[in-house]
Design an enzyme around this catalytic site. Structure first.
Site, PDB file in Angstrom:
ATOM      1  N   ASP A  47       0.874  -1.189   0.000  1.00 36.01           N
ATOM      2  CA  ASP A  47       0.000   0.000   0.000  1.00 36.01           C
ATOM      3  C   ASP A  47       0.905   1.232   0.000  1.00 36.01           C
ATOM      4  OD1 ASP A  47      -2.115   1.808   0.324  1.00 36.01           O
ATOM      5  OD2 ASP A  47      -3.289   0.396   1.466  1.00 36.01           O
ATOM      6  N   HIS A  96       1.665   2.000  -3.327  1.00 36.47           N
ATOM      7  CA  HIS A  96       0.674   2.854  -4.005  1.00 36.47           C
ATOM      8  C   HIS A  96       1.137   4.309  -3.995  1.00 36.47           C
ATOM      9  CE1 HIS A  96      -2.765  -0.222  -3.275  1.00 36.47           C
ATOM     10  NE2 HIS A  96      -1.852  -0.644  -4.106  1.00 36.47           N
TER      11      HIS A  96
END
Lengths: 518, 321
Positions: A294, A328
């Protein structure tokens, strides 16, 4: 170029070779300790292990055939070493060593260390205490169980007997909710160093914690490392990997250092952010490598309830000489930022293969305390980052994020629910092999971004650029090779911004009050 | 967590077998079915689930169409539709179990099977859009603006509305739920002096139902939208304290308080004992003359009894089994 001592313990030291590169040095170099060659390094920040307590050291380095300056220091005094094997830990990868290690920690006097020698130690949750050095030797692995039943729970809120106060322990995504205790957990402790060449392994897979990750089963998933109301905490050298959820989660804590830490989670793992300081003050992240599923670093300050009650932003944070890849966002601010974020400086870093470089995630409803101010990026190299800069004021990945209130592009009345962004600054940044867009910046129409500066920025796009979605918001469709797409800004400053290879207009500005451009 | 009472449950099962339940009496049906759903959750006794499902199937055809005409603007439609959400969830669980058991062989076909109960819930949830409201936005039961009706109406409507939004509505209208509850709380605050007035006995009944509404709505809301969750909890505590200060006693209140303790909205240490004593006394009486109770009295007793059986530990590791 200068050699500097960053920090030291009784058994280790960290040095920095300044002006030698970003995270990696431009060439490898030799390190000499007390006149003897000790190690070779290709990193700006380097840890040295195997030192002895209370001893004078002189360290120098030879870079490109030239000696740099010498630094002198004395390692810290150490009273005793508590070897966890002496406390009954097996380190065989089978036996539950939680109690033995916990016993060693609780028994540790001041100026001493708990030593975990080579071996695999199966544990559930270990709790830190004040005045502790936890030293994980090379080859030592704290390997976590993954069965829920083995983990204690940190209740979100415990109400006082007189029903007037509350005690918050657990936290999940910005709210005070019941959470399984972290693998390494600190509650109200101070003066802790977790150091060494060893590993903390969450052992998570898609058959355990990453299965149905958005579902609360008994309690929310544990962190790998969670500290709540702690001070003077240093994590140094160790590798942390395969975290059940956010990897390192300092919460309402201050004076924190993360130095030469390696954070590794699979690229497809769920919500495994690298480091998420939440309502923390004075945070240094130095020489740290982060590759996760993430956001690499996600700076937070809670959702509405915690923000209103305690009003503590995350502030005074420095990220320097770090390498972020395969996440991300390299450095994200949000989305739980209801108490605001201020004075965050990211310098001399390397971002590789992340979806975004800077990623701001906010939305209506975060509230008027959610003020983002003085967030600056300087001297950053980005390579193969899909969109280097994304500021999204319509972030929809929330339980109630896809509502009309969050998503509408029409101006709404400014009220207690409206967040704001004051100053964002980007200087001396080289972004090569961009894909989706150079920058995708969206303020709120009713509360524009006050000041956004791009200075000495170079964007170059990948020849085989892939299309993608720049921001998680309604109306942001897949695109490719866009330039700077900016909207809802009061003052946009563009100085020496070079955009090579984008398709269409280099700068698409909508609802921008003033543009200063050279 | 209390032990199951074999005598009482024997009488409950006898009741379910022997008495006729009138489909048209929607409020009564919903009360009975709701209490049995709680009893099924607490005991896992299939007899209760089977009874509920048989009754649900009287309202919903196999294709998901609704085989009943509800009275216009009566909030009891939402009270009953919350029962249909239970049926919908059960259908989904059974489907998931079948898919898991098929080891992939027919899983694609199984996944395509439509859930008729969900279809019915979606149809009936449309009534949320046309339900008449007060000027401040509160759902009205048959256009009544009386405070007692607004409080009782909250019990009928908001647990369903929140449950629907959590499971099927994408939490889009959480703001509407909490906005309505905010307004109802204002109505309650303005009228709560009536709690201690004997001539206003029905207000105490309605306030108890309102307490149930708050805890039931909180229970089905997403904790992740914590502002809403916590606001419901805060209102619940206010109402419970008022009821206790006015020395109100009743099984709805016992149910609400015991549930509040289980969900950590209230201190068990401070609140549970009085309600358990009231419940145990009621159960003792019911063991003697349960048959003479009205359907709604039976339903309320079963509701409170079921709550007392629930694992008092909030973190229920039995869920993992």
């Amino acid at each position: 170029m200068e050699l500097k001592l960053v920090t030291n313990t009784a058994r280790s030291a960290v040095i920095e070779l300044t002006e030698s590169g970003k995270y990696y040095t431009e060439q490898s170099y030799d390190i000499y300790v007390n006149g003897e060659k000790f190690a070779e390094s290709n990193k700006v920040i380097t840890s040295l292990y195997g030192l002895t307590p209370d001893t004078e050291y002189e360290i120098t380095a030879e870079y490109a055939g030239k000696k740099v300056n010498t630094i002198s220091f004395r390692t810290n005094y150490e009273y005793v070493t508590l070897n966890v094997r002496d406390f009954g830990a097996y380190g065989d990868g089978v036996h539950d060593d939680t109690n033995a290690i916990q016993c060693a920690i609780m028994a540790c006097p001041k100026d001493s260390r708990v030593y975990v020698p080579e071996g695999v130690y199966k544990i559930s949750s270990i709790f830190l205490k004040s005045n502790l050095v936890l030293d994980l030797a090379k080859g030592a692995v704290l390997s976590a169980f993954t069965e829920r039943e083995k983990f204690p729970i940190l209740p979100g809120i415990i109400e006082s007997y007189d029903e007037k106060e509350e005690y918050n322990l657990g936290s999940w995504e910005g709210n005070p909710l019941d959470t399984f205790s972290a693998i390494l957990c600190g509650l109200n402790v101070e003066n802790v160093v977790i150091t060494g060449e060893g590993t903390v392994d969450g052992c998570t897979s898609f058959e355990n914690w990453w299965h149905n990750p958005k579902e609360r089963v008994i309690a929310w998933r544990p962190r790998l490392f969670f500290i709540n109301h702690c001070e003077n905490i240093t994590m140094h050298g160790i590798t942390v990997q395969n975290s059940p959820s956010w990897t390192l989660h300092p919460y309402f804590s201050k004076h924190l250092k993360f130095i030469d830490v390696k954070i590794k989670n699979p690229a497809n793992s769920h919500n495994t952010d690298g480091l998420d300081p939440e309502s923390c003050e004075d945070v240094l992240v130095l020489g740290t490598y982060i590759s996760v599923g993430d956001d690499c670093i996600a700076i937070k300050s809670g959702k509405i309830y915690m923000a209103k009650k305690y009003q503590i932003p995350t502030s005074n944070m420095t990220v320097r000489q770090c390498c972020m890849r395969d996440g991300h966002g390299a450095v994200t601010v949000g989305s739980e930022i209801a108490a605001g974020v201020k004075n965050v400086h990211i310098t001399d870093c390397l971002f590789m293969n992340t979806d975004r470089g800077l990623r701001v995630k906010t939305r209506r409803g975060r509230g008027k305390l959610s003020v983002l101010d003085d967030i600056a990026f300087e001297n950053i190299d980005m390579d193969n980052v899909m969109t280097p800069f994304v500021v999204n004021s319509f972030y929809f990945c929330d339980p109630d994020g896809k509502t009309e209130y969050v998503g509408t592009k029409k101006p709404l009345p400014v009220d207690d629910r409206t967040p704001s962004i004051q100053s964002l600054s980007f200087k001396n940044i080289k972004a090569t092999n961009c894909h989706v867009a150079g920058a995708y910046i969206c303020g709120l129409p009713e509360k524009k971004i006050e000041k956004l500066t791009f200075e000495n920025i170079y964007f170059e796009y990948a020849k085989d650029a892939k299309s993608g979605v720049a921001a998680m918001m309604l109306g942001c469709d897949e695109s490719c090779k866009k330039g700077l797409v900016v909207s809802n800004i009061e003052n946009l400053i563009l100085r020496n911004v070079e955009i090579n290879g984008c398709e269409g207009e280099a700068v698409v500005a909508d609802n921008v009050d003033k543009i200063e451009r050279d | 967590m209390q032990c199951r009472n074999i005598i009482l449950e024997g009488k409950i099962k006898e009741w379910l077998k022997s008495e006729s339940f009138i489909k048209e009496n929607v409020t009564e049906q919903a009360a009975v079915l709701q209490s049995l759903i709680h009893l099924y959750h607490a005991t896992k006794d299939a007899a209760y689930k089977d009874f509920v499902m048989a009754k649900v199937d009287e309202y919903i055809k196999k294709d998901g169409s609704v085989d009943f005409t509800f009275e216009e603007q009566n909030l009891n439609v939402f009270y009953l539709t919350n029962i249909f959400i239970f049926a919908r969830n059960l259908f989904e669980e059974e489907k998931a179990a079948k898919i898991a058991a098929s080891c992939g062989a027919d899983s694609a076909d199984l996944a395509k099977i439509e859930n008729p109960y969900e279809k019915a819930v979606l149809i009936l949830a449309e009534k949320l859009n046309t339900q008449k409201r007060t000027k401040t936005g509160i759902f009205m039961n048959k256009e009544s603006k009386q405070p007692v009706d607004l409080l009782a109406g909250t019990y009928f409507s908001q647990p369903f509305y929140m449950n629907y939004e959590t499971i099927l509505g994408g939490k889009e209208r959480y703001n509407d739920v909490i906005a309505q509850v905010n307004q109802v709380q204002e109505v309650y605050e303005a009228e709560k002096a009536a709690l201690s007035q004997k001539e206003n006995a029905y207000f105490a009944v309605a306030a108890q139902m309102y307490a149930c509404a708050l805890i039931d709505t909180m229970a089905v809301s997403s904790q992740q939208v914590y502002e809403v969750y916590n606001q419901l909890r805060a209102y619940f505590k206010v109402v419970v304290k008022d009821l206790l200060n006015a020395d109100v006693k009743g099984l709805h209140m016992a149910y609400a308080i015991l549930k509040g303790c289980r969900l950590k909205a209230l201190h068990t240490e401070l609140y549970a004992d009085r309600e358990l004593a009231i419940l145990l006394e009621s159960i003792e009486n019911a063991e003697k003359d349960f048959a003479s109770y009205t359907q709604e009295q039976k339903a309320t007793l079963v509701l409170a009894y079921a709550e007392s059986l629930e694992n008092r530990a909030y973190q229920n590791y039995l869920e993992l089994k």
